[in-house]
Design a protein around this motif. Sequence first.
Motif, PDB file in Angstrom:
ATOM      1  N   GLY A  71      90.610  -5.895 -33.828  1.00  0.00           N
ATOM      2  CA  GLY A  71      91.443  -6.977 -33.702  1.00  0.00           C
ATOM      3  C   GLY A  71      92.703  -6.770 -34.961  1.00  0.00           C
ATOM      4  N   ASP A  72      92.628  -5.341 -35.682  1.00  0.00           N
ATOM      5  CA  ASP A  72      93.622  -5.489 -36.497  1.00  0.00           C
ATOM      6  C   ASP A  72      94.961  -4.793 -35.692  1.00  0.00           C
ATOM      7  OD1 ASP A  72      92.060  -6.222 -38.650  1.00  0.00           O
ATOM      8  OD2 ASP A  72      91.923  -4.267 -39.247  1.00  0.00           O
ATOM      9  N   VAL A  73      96.144  -5.038 -36.783  1.00  0.00           N
ATOM     10  CA  VAL A  73      97.347  -4.437 -36.011  1.00  0.00           C
ATOM     11  C   VAL A  73      97.887  -3.321 -37.248  1.00  0.00           C
ATOM     12  CG1 VAL A  73      99.886  -4.840 -35.598  1.00  0.00           C
ATOM     13  CG2 VAL A  73      98.056  -6.270 -34.888  1.00  0.00           C
ATOM     14  N   ARG A 101      97.089 -16.987 -31.535  1.00  0.00           N
ATOM     15  CA  ARG A 101      96.927 -15.976 -30.500  1.00  0.00           C
ATOM     16  C   ARG A 101      97.955 -16.177 -29.258  1.00  0.00           C
ATOM     17  NH1 ARG A 101      94.075 -12.025 -30.640  1.00  0.00           N
ATOM     18  NH2 ARG A 101      92.599 -12.779 -32.146  1.00  0.00           N
ATOM     19  N   ALA A 151      94.180  -4.590 -32.092  1.00  0.00           N
ATOM     20  CA  ALA A 151      95.177  -5.205 -31.052  1.00  0.00           C
ATOM     21  C   ALA A 151      96.487  -4.599 -30.900  1.00  0.00           C
ATOM     22  CB  ALA A 151      95.331  -6.682 -31.995  1.00  0.00           C
ATOM     23  N   CYS A 201      98.427 -10.214 -31.567  1.00  0.00           N
ATOM     24  CA  CYS A 201      98.045 -11.066 -32.714  1.00  0.00           C
ATOM     25  C   CYS A 201      96.947 -10.367 -33.445  1.00  0.00           C
ATOM     26  CB  CYS A 201      97.581 -12.436 -32.116  1.00  0.00           C
ATOM     27  SG  CYS A 201      97.239 -13.279 -33.728  1.00  0.00           S
ATOM     28  N   GLY A 202      97.108  -9.996 -34.992  1.00  0.00           N
ATOM     29  CA  GLY A 202      96.025  -9.574 -35.731  1.00  0.00           C
ATOM     30  C   GLY A 202      96.576  -9.385 -36.973  1.00  0.00           C
ATOM     31  N   ILE A 262      93.566 -17.137 -37.254  1.00  0.00           N
ATOM     32  CA  ILE A 262      93.925 -16.044 -36.381  1.00  0.00           C
ATOM     33  C   ILE A 262      93.974 -16.456 -34.700  1.00  0.00           C
ATOM     34  CG2 ILE A 262      93.689 -13.478 -35.635  1.00  0.00           C
ATOM     35  CD1 ILE A 262      92.417 -13.166 -38.342  1.00  0.00           C
ATOM     36  N   GLU A 263      92.981 -17.038 -34.219  1.00  0.00           N
ATOM     37  CA  GLU A 263      92.697 -17.214 -32.898  1.00  0.00           C
ATOM     38  C   GLU A 263      93.712 -18.344 -32.467  1.00  0.00           C
ATOM     39  OE1 GLU A 263      91.389 -16.930 -28.968  1.00  0.00           O
ATOM     40  OE2 GLU A 263      90.726 -15.700 -30.800  1.00  0.00           O
ATOM     41  N   SER A 306      91.673  -8.734 -45.831  1.00  0.00           N
ATOM     42  CA  SER A 306      91.850  -9.934 -44.863  1.00  0.00           C
ATOM     43  C   SER A 306      91.212 -11.203 -45.453  1.00  0.00           C
ATOM     44  CB  SER A 306      90.840  -9.575 -43.677  1.00  0.00           C
ATOM     45  OG  SER A 306      90.913 -10.624 -42.784  1.00  0.00           O
TER      46      SER A 306
END
Length: 235
Positions: A86-88, A30, A116, A60-61, A26-27, A19
């Motif tokens: 928050g990850d995908v 979103r 996420a 989103c992530g 990231i936000e 990351s």
Amino acid sequence: MNDAQISWPPGYEILPRRSSLPPDVIEAFRNVPTAHASDCMGRCVGAIGLSALHGHSPMCGIAVTVRTRPGDNLMIHKALEIAEAGDVLVIDGGGALNQAVFGGQMRATAMSKGLAGVVVDGAVRDLVELAAGGLACFAKGVNHRGPSKDGPGEINVPVSCAAMVVNPGDLILGDPDGVICIPAADAAALLPLVREHALKEERMMKAIAEGKTDPDQFNAILRRKGIPESALHTR
């Protein structure tokens, strides 16, 4: 011993989560529609043939990637341990639909960790649970047949997921229109482009509502293609 010195058995590799994107970037993505990101990235990237099985909430992530043998989910379970809130989870299952590789119990695990979403180039099951929401889920199909847990597989390596190249640490967006991957190195530069695109869309929709669109917009393109002028004004 670092990762480069580890001797992996054939078909296996487990690498650390990556990351590099600041939380504010990231936000900022979103609420960016996948269609806007796609338009700003050339209109020829993103996943093909996936369905949103969780409803309409956006995703989103950061990507945690998995490459697994079709019909096997051993390494997906391991990736769930590695992934963070928050990850995908992006799963390259080879597009196989003969066995589901993700289902209700894994959904519960993913939700307990605050993931996420999950993107599966393959089949999932327990559709009623997935459709309840709480975890975004995009998949190629649905099948009640369960998976094996034998491997092999790889975690946090570059994958191809539904015709979409994804590297670990890339930014993944998903909504009812589909899923798109934004390379981590491109995200910051793309942000002002998608913002301007959103403003352009607002201006266009306002013009349509007010009847102020350019009637010759598409005729100009057809003229350049050599279409006779007389054909452009037929009704």
